[in-house]
Design a protein around this motif. Structure first.
Motif, short mmCIF file in Angstrom:
data_model
loop_
_atom_site.label_atom_id
_atom_site.label_comp_id
_atom_site.label_asym_id
_atom_site.label_seq_id
_atom_site.Cartn_x
_atom_site.Cartn_y
_atom_site.Cartn_z
N UNK A 185 0.83 -1.20 0.00
CA UNK A 185 0.00 0.00 0.00
C UNK A 185 0.87 1.26 0.00
N UNK A 186 1.96 1.21 0.75
CA UNK A 186 2.93 2.30 0.80
C UNK A 186 4.30 1.67 1.00
N UNK A 187 5.36 2.51 0.95
CA UNK A 187 6.70 1.91 1.07
C UNK A 187 6.90 1.27 2.43
N UNK A 188 6.10 1.64 3.44
CA UNK A 188 6.28 1.11 4.79
C UNK A 188 5.11 0.27 5.28
N UNK A 189 4.13 -0.02 4.43
CA UNK A 189 2.97 -0.80 4.90
C UNK A 189 2.38 -1.60 3.75
N UNK A 190 1.96 -2.84 4.07
CA UNK A 190 1.33 -3.69 3.07
C UNK A 190 0.24 -4.54 3.71
N UNK A 191 -0.64 -5.07 2.87
CA UNK A 191 -1.64 -6.05 3.30
C UNK A 191 -1.23 -7.39 2.73
N UNK A 192 -1.30 -8.43 3.56
CA UNK A 192 -0.84 -9.75 3.13
C UNK A 192 -1.88 -10.82 3.43
N UNK A 193 -2.24 -11.57 2.39
CA UNK A 193 -3.10 -12.75 2.54
C UNK A 193 -2.18 -13.95 2.61
N UNK A 194 -2.26 -14.70 3.72
CA UNK A 194 -1.29 -15.75 3.98
C UNK A 194 -1.99 -17.07 4.25
N UNK A 195 -1.40 -18.17 3.76
CA UNK A 195 -1.92 -19.51 4.02
C UNK A 195 -0.79 -20.41 4.47
#
Length: 328
Positions: free
Chosen positions: A81-91
């Motif tokens: 989303x930004x250089x310092x933050x992301x959303x992660x879908x993990x399995x």
């Protein structure tokens, strides 16, 4: 477990071979400080493998005296989303196990050992890069991150009782008692590090504590109000998706980008041209205001230049003609 290891190795080989060509490429960044996310690659997919254990580093009560480290593996989909933050879908998938071999008689109550198959653990996390910019180098190549979120774990516990018989919950789970997997909410809390291999490939290591909203992950109900937990120590590869001409937002360094803009030769040339135009405009204004003979009329409007000092003039800079008074 051997089948799971073979599957993970095959998946790793496939993804690595399909992205090996891109991993050798370098991208000359043309990103601008306020250019938005569209100028970057923001999607990535990852694969990882490691050790699953039915304990966490911060401790807490355990229902068994000994625990095992079993192979676990998983995949992830990341949106920066930004250089310092992301959303992660993990399995994550794998097995958890432990035993009471150190207890008197090799058991506690009716329980000698347990083995829990994780059908799947799927969660959505927010990942924050807590050390994302290296001010000592032009290019960021190492990120440290923390993450947390919420997910659903599907698991099938079984145990060996005091009579050495297997008690399996498969086919007895669910509200109707005919499901193979119990499902429960869990909260992952993780730390990790990401090493840049190229704009396309990164090598990741991490440790995640998972807190379950249930007490039967190990096929055992322990103390009242206690909840089970497990951890996942892992390493893997992450592959950026998108146009090969774009840099990866994961490794964006805003300070370096701003510096590049300030030092860009084209930008300096434009600034110098603007300065020249401003100077010329200021000079033109001064020329328009110039009044060589001091009669109060600017030279470019003065139709009678060089009027003697003190002469009263009209709007065009010419001397006024004062009519003589008639004699009586």
């Amino acid at each position: 477990m051997r089948k799971n290891i073979k599957f993970f190795l095959a998946l790793t080989l496939f993804v690595s071979s399909t992205t090996l060509t891109f991993a050798q490429e370098t991208t000359n960044s043309t990103a601008k400080t306020f250019g938005g996310r569209d100028q970057y690659r923001t999607w990535s997919v990852g694969i990882h493998g490691g050790a699953l254990t039915p304990v966490v580093l911060i401790g807490g009560s355990d229902d068994y005296t000994n625990w095992d480290a079993n192979f676990g593996y998983g995949i992830s989909l990341n949106k920066q989303v930004a250089h310092a933050f992301s959303l992660q879908l993990n399995a994550v998938f794998g097995t958890l196990s432990g035993n009471n071999a150190d207890a008197p008689g090799g058991r506690i109550g009716d329980y000698r050992s347990f083995d829990t198959q994780i059908g799947f653990g799927i969660d959505l996390r927010g990942v924050a890069n807590v050390a994302t910019i290296d001010f000592l180098k032009r290019e960021n190549a190492l990120n440290f991150n923390i993450s947390t979120g919420m997910g659903t774990l599907a698991y099938a516990p079984s145990y060996i009782n005091q009579a050495n018989a297997l008690v399996d919950w498969k086919g007895r789970a669910g509200s109707s008692g005919d499901k193979d997997f119990i499902k429960s909410v869990y909260i992952p809390v993780g730390v990790g590090a990401k090493f840049k291999v190229s704009e396309v490939v990164s090598f990741n290591i991490g440790y995640t504590m998972n807190f379950l909203d249930a007490d039967n992950l190990d096929a055992t109900y322990g103390k009242e109000n206690s909840k089970d937990k497990f951890s996942y120590t892992h390493a893997g590869l992450e592959f950026a998706l998108g146009s090969k001409t774009k840099p990866n937002l994961t490794w964006a360094n805003p300070v370096a980008t701003m510096y590049d803009e300030l030092k860009d030769s084209t930008l300096r040339e434009d600034v110098n041209k603007l300065k020249d135009r401003t100077t010329k405009a200021e000079q033109d204004v001064q020329d328009l205001k110039k009044d060589s003979d001091g009669d109060g009329v600017a030279d470019h409007l003065d139709k009678c230049p060089n009027t003697p000092a003190g002469t009263k003039v009209d709007g065009s800079g010419c001397a006024l003609v004062i009519p003589q008074a008639k004699a009586q």
